[in-house]
Design a protein around this motif. Structure first.
Motif, PDB file in Angstrom:
ATOM      1  N   GLY A  99       1.753  21.378  -9.518  1.00 46.94           N
ATOM      2  CA  GLY A  99       1.667  22.135 -10.755  1.00 46.94           C
ATOM      3  C   GLY A  99       1.995  21.327 -11.991  1.00 46.94           C
ATOM      4  N   SER A 100       2.341  20.052 -11.829  1.00 49.78           N
ATOM      5  CA  SER A 100       2.634  19.209 -12.990  1.00 49.78           C
ATOM      6  C   SER A 100       1.353  18.962 -13.779  1.00 49.78           C
ATOM      7  N   ALA A 101       1.525  18.604 -15.025  1.00 48.42           N
ATOM      8  CA  ALA A 101       0.385  18.300 -15.881  1.00 48.42           C
ATOM      9  C   ALA A 101      -0.372  17.093 -15.332  1.00 48.42           C
ATOM     10  N   ALA A 102      -1.662  17.055 -15.620  1.00 49.53           N
ATOM     11  CA  ALA A 102      -2.516  15.973 -15.127  1.00 49.53           C
ATOM     12  C   ALA A 102      -2.013  14.611 -15.593  1.00 49.53           C
ATOM     13  N   TRP A 103      -1.484  14.544 -16.821  1.00 52.08           N
ATOM     14  CA  TRP A 103      -1.016  13.264 -17.338  1.00 52.08           C
ATOM     15  C   TRP A 103       0.173  12.745 -16.534  1.00 52.08           C
ATOM     16  N   VAL A 104       0.987  13.648 -15.973  1.00 47.75           N
ATOM     17  CA  VAL A 104       2.131  13.232 -15.154  1.00 47.75           C
ATOM     18  C   VAL A 104       1.622  12.547 -13.884  1.00 47.75           C
ATOM     19  N   PHE A 105       0.608  13.152 -13.252  1.00 45.57           N
ATOM     20  CA  PHE A 105       0.002  12.520 -12.078  1.00 45.57           C
ATOM     21  C   PHE A 105      -0.611  11.172 -12.455  1.00 45.57           C
ATOM     22  N   GLY A 106      -1.264  11.129 -13.618  1.00 47.94           N
ATOM     23  CA  GLY A 106      -1.876   9.880 -14.075  1.00 47.94           C
ATOM     24  C   GLY A 106      -0.855   8.776 -14.268  1.00 47.94           C
ATOM     25  N   VAL A 107       0.270   9.111 -14.902  1.00 46.58           N
ATOM     26  CA  VAL A 107       1.328   8.118 -15.122  1.00 46.58           C
ATOM     27  C   VAL A 107       1.900   7.659 -13.784  1.00 46.58           C
ATOM     28  N   ALA A 108       2.147   8.611 -12.874  1.00 44.55           N
ATOM     29  CA  ALA A 108       2.681   8.250 -11.554  1.00 44.55           C
ATOM     30  C   ALA A 108       1.712   7.334 -10.816  1.00 44.55           C
ATOM     31  N   TRP A 109       0.435   7.625 -10.917  1.00 45.51           N
ATOM     32  CA  TRP A 109      -0.571   6.817 -10.237  1.00 45.51           C
ATOM     33  C   TRP A 109      -0.629   5.409 -10.833  1.00 45.51           C
ATOM     34  N   VAL A 110      -0.599   5.307 -12.166  1.00 42.64           N
ATOM     35  CA  VAL A 110      -0.666   3.993 -12.822  1.00 42.64           C
ATOM     36  C   VAL A 110       0.572   3.160 -12.495  1.00 42.64           C
ATOM     37  N   VAL A 111       1.752   3.773 -12.607  1.00 40.76           N
ATOM     38  CA  VAL A 111       2.987   3.042 -12.314  1.00 40.76           C
ATOM     39  C   VAL A 111       3.005   2.588 -10.858  1.00 40.76           C
ATOM     40  N   SER A 112       2.624   3.475  -9.953  1.00 37.08           N
ATOM     41  CA  SER A 112       2.584   3.115  -8.534  1.00 37.08           C
ATOM     42  C   SER A 112       1.587   1.993  -8.275  1.00 37.08           C
ATOM     43  N   GLY A 113       0.441   2.043  -8.947  1.00 37.74           N
ATOM     44  CA  GLY A 113      -0.566   1.000  -8.789  1.00 37.74           C
ATOM     45  C   GLY A 113      -0.084  -0.351  -9.277  1.00 37.74           C
ATOM     46  N   VAL A 114       0.643  -0.370 -10.392  1.00 31.77           N
ATOM     47  CA  VAL A 114       1.168  -1.635 -10.928  1.00 31.77           C
ATOM     48  C   VAL A 114       2.253  -2.189 -10.009  1.00 31.77           C
ATOM     49  N   VAL A 115       3.137  -1.331  -9.524  1.00 31.95           N
ATOM     50  CA  VAL A 115       4.187  -1.790  -8.598  1.00 31.95           C
ATOM     51  C   VAL A 115       3.548  -2.313  -7.307  1.00 31.95           C
ATOM     52  N   MET A 116       2.564  -1.574  -6.785  1.00 28.69           N
ATOM     53  CA  MET A 116       1.843  -2.025  -5.591  1.00 28.69           C
ATOM     54  C   MET A 116       1.221  -3.400  -5.826  1.00 28.69           C
ATOM     55  N   ALA A 117       0.579  -3.577  -6.973  1.00 30.33           N
ATOM     56  CA  ALA A 117      -0.064  -4.849  -7.294  1.00 30.33           C
ATOM     57  C   ALA A 117       0.958  -5.977  -7.401  1.00 30.33           C
ATOM     58  N   ALA A 118       2.128  -5.682  -7.976  1.00 30.94           N
ATOM     59  CA  ALA A 118       3.171  -6.703  -8.112  1.00 30.94           C
ATOM     60  C   ALA A 118       3.699  -7.132  -6.745  1.00 30.94           C
ATOM     61  N   ILE A 119       3.862  -6.181  -5.836  1.00 33.67           N
ATOM     62  CA  ILE A 119       4.308  -6.524  -4.480  1.00 33.67           C
ATOM     63  C   ILE A 119       3.263  -7.396  -3.798  1.00 33.67           C
TER      64      ILE A 119
ATOM     65  N   LEU B 176       0.792  -1.240   0.000  1.00 37.12           N
ATOM     66  CA  LEU B 176       0.000   0.000   0.000  1.00 37.12           C
ATOM     67  C   LEU B 176       0.822   1.288   0.000  1.00 37.12           C
ATOM     68  N   PRO B 177       1.906   1.384   0.772  1.00 38.56           N
ATOM     69  CA  PRO B 177       2.652   2.652   0.744  1.00 38.56           C
ATOM     70  C   PRO B 177       3.125   3.055  -0.651  1.00 38.56           C
ATOM     71  N   VAL B 178       3.427   2.069  -1.483  1.00 41.69           N
ATOM     72  CA  VAL B 178       3.904   2.359  -2.841  1.00 41.69           C
ATOM     73  C   VAL B 178       2.862   3.134  -3.635  1.00 41.69           C
ATOM     74  N   SER B 179       1.576   2.838  -3.396  1.00 37.74           N
ATOM     75  CA  SER B 179       0.526   3.510  -4.158  1.00 37.74           C
ATOM     76  C   SER B 179       0.439   4.998  -3.831  1.00 37.74           C
ATOM     77  N   PHE B 180       1.004   5.409  -2.704  1.00 39.68           N
ATOM     78  CA  PHE B 180       0.999   6.824  -2.325  1.00 39.68           C
ATOM     79  C   PHE B 180       2.309   7.528  -2.681  1.00 39.68           C
ATOM     80  N   ILE B 181       3.405   6.783  -2.699  1.00 39.22           N
ATOM     81  CA  ILE B 181       4.727   7.380  -2.877  1.00 39.22           C
ATOM     82  C   ILE B 181       4.885   8.001  -4.259  1.00 39.22           C
ATOM     83  N   GLY B 182       4.537   7.249  -5.308  1.00 36.46           N
ATOM     84  CA  GLY B 182       4.716   7.761  -6.673  1.00 36.46           C
ATOM     85  C   GLY B 182       4.014   9.082  -6.914  1.00 36.46           C
ATOM     86  N   PRO B 183       2.706   9.154  -6.668  1.00 34.21           N
ATOM     87  CA  PRO B 183       2.017  10.430  -6.871  1.00 34.21           C
ATOM     88  C   PRO B 183       2.538  11.541  -5.959  1.00 34.21           C
ATOM     89  N   ALA B 184       3.001  11.197  -4.763  1.00 35.52           N
ATOM     90  CA  ALA B 184       3.520  12.219  -3.846  1.00 35.52           C
ATOM     91  C   ALA B 184       4.826  12.822  -4.349  1.00 35.52           C
TER      92      ALA B 184
END
Length: 194
Positions: A154-174, A141-149
């Motif tokens: 002020g970053s573009a919305a797509w940057v947050f989206g990519v960080a969220w997706v990558v963090s979610g996949v890493v969290m799921a793999a763990i 679970l902590p991984v799902s918060f770390i990436g977006p944090a």
């Protein structure tokens, strides 16, 4: 590993997308919480289904595994949404924090307990599955918060989206790695009810 990683990654996106859509549409706090909890049930359904298919070679816990996982995930999301919902409804910050602290242990055990109740029909000492899940969720679970944090304000919305997706996949793999290891141990050493 791949099946459960994909299942949890897709499943985790369901309440995330539900929250984002409700937030964008300016849902009232209770309506937003209800939408996210429904999404949480969807997460549990997808996770439980992927785990059931991953277990098919050893044992089939049946639809009850999927139903238990969906119900437990919805319960976990109720507890997870309670602090922010209470705060948005006017509760003091200390009340929201207290709700979060009180609910955290139940979030950690919810899926493990629900699944262990199904698993006990197939393996001895199924209660060990609860501990496996606690470890898995504590690691994941902590991984799902770390990436977006880590994304600068002020970053573009797509940057947050990519960080969220990558963090979610890493969290799921763990989660998949830890629960997969734990399930292999349970199935190898405890193949009869007890």
């Amino acid at each position: 590993m791949l099946l459960v990683t994909a299942g949890e990654a897709v499943g985790f996106a369901i309440p995330g997308v539900a929250w984002f859509a409700g937030w964008q549409l300016d849902f009232a706090p209770i309506a937003l919480a209800a939408l996210v909890v429904a999404g949480g049930a969807g997460e549990g359904f997808v996770l439980g289904t992927s785990q059931r298919h991953a277990l098919a070679h050893a044992t089939d816990p049946g639809r009850s595994w999927v139903a238990a996982t969906a119900a437990a995930a919805a319960f976990a999301w109720v507890l997870g949404m309670a602090p922010n919902t209470a705060y948005d409804l006017g509760a003091p910050a200390r009340t929201a924090v207290a709700l979060g602290v009180a609910g955290a242990p139940f979030i950690l055990i919810s899926i493990g307990v629900a699944q262990a109740m199904v698993l006990r029909r197939f393996v001895r000492r199924a209660r060990r599955w609860v501990w496996v899940n606690i470890g898995a969720w504590l690691a994941a679970l902590p991984v799902s918060f770390i990436g977006p944090a880590l994304v600068p304000n002020g970053s573009a919305a797509w940057v947050f989206g990519v960080a969220w997706v990558v963090s979610g996949v890493v969290m799921a793999a763990i989660l998949a790695a830890v629960t997969g290891w734990g399930m292999r141990k349970l199935l190898a050493g405890a193949t009869a009810p007890g």
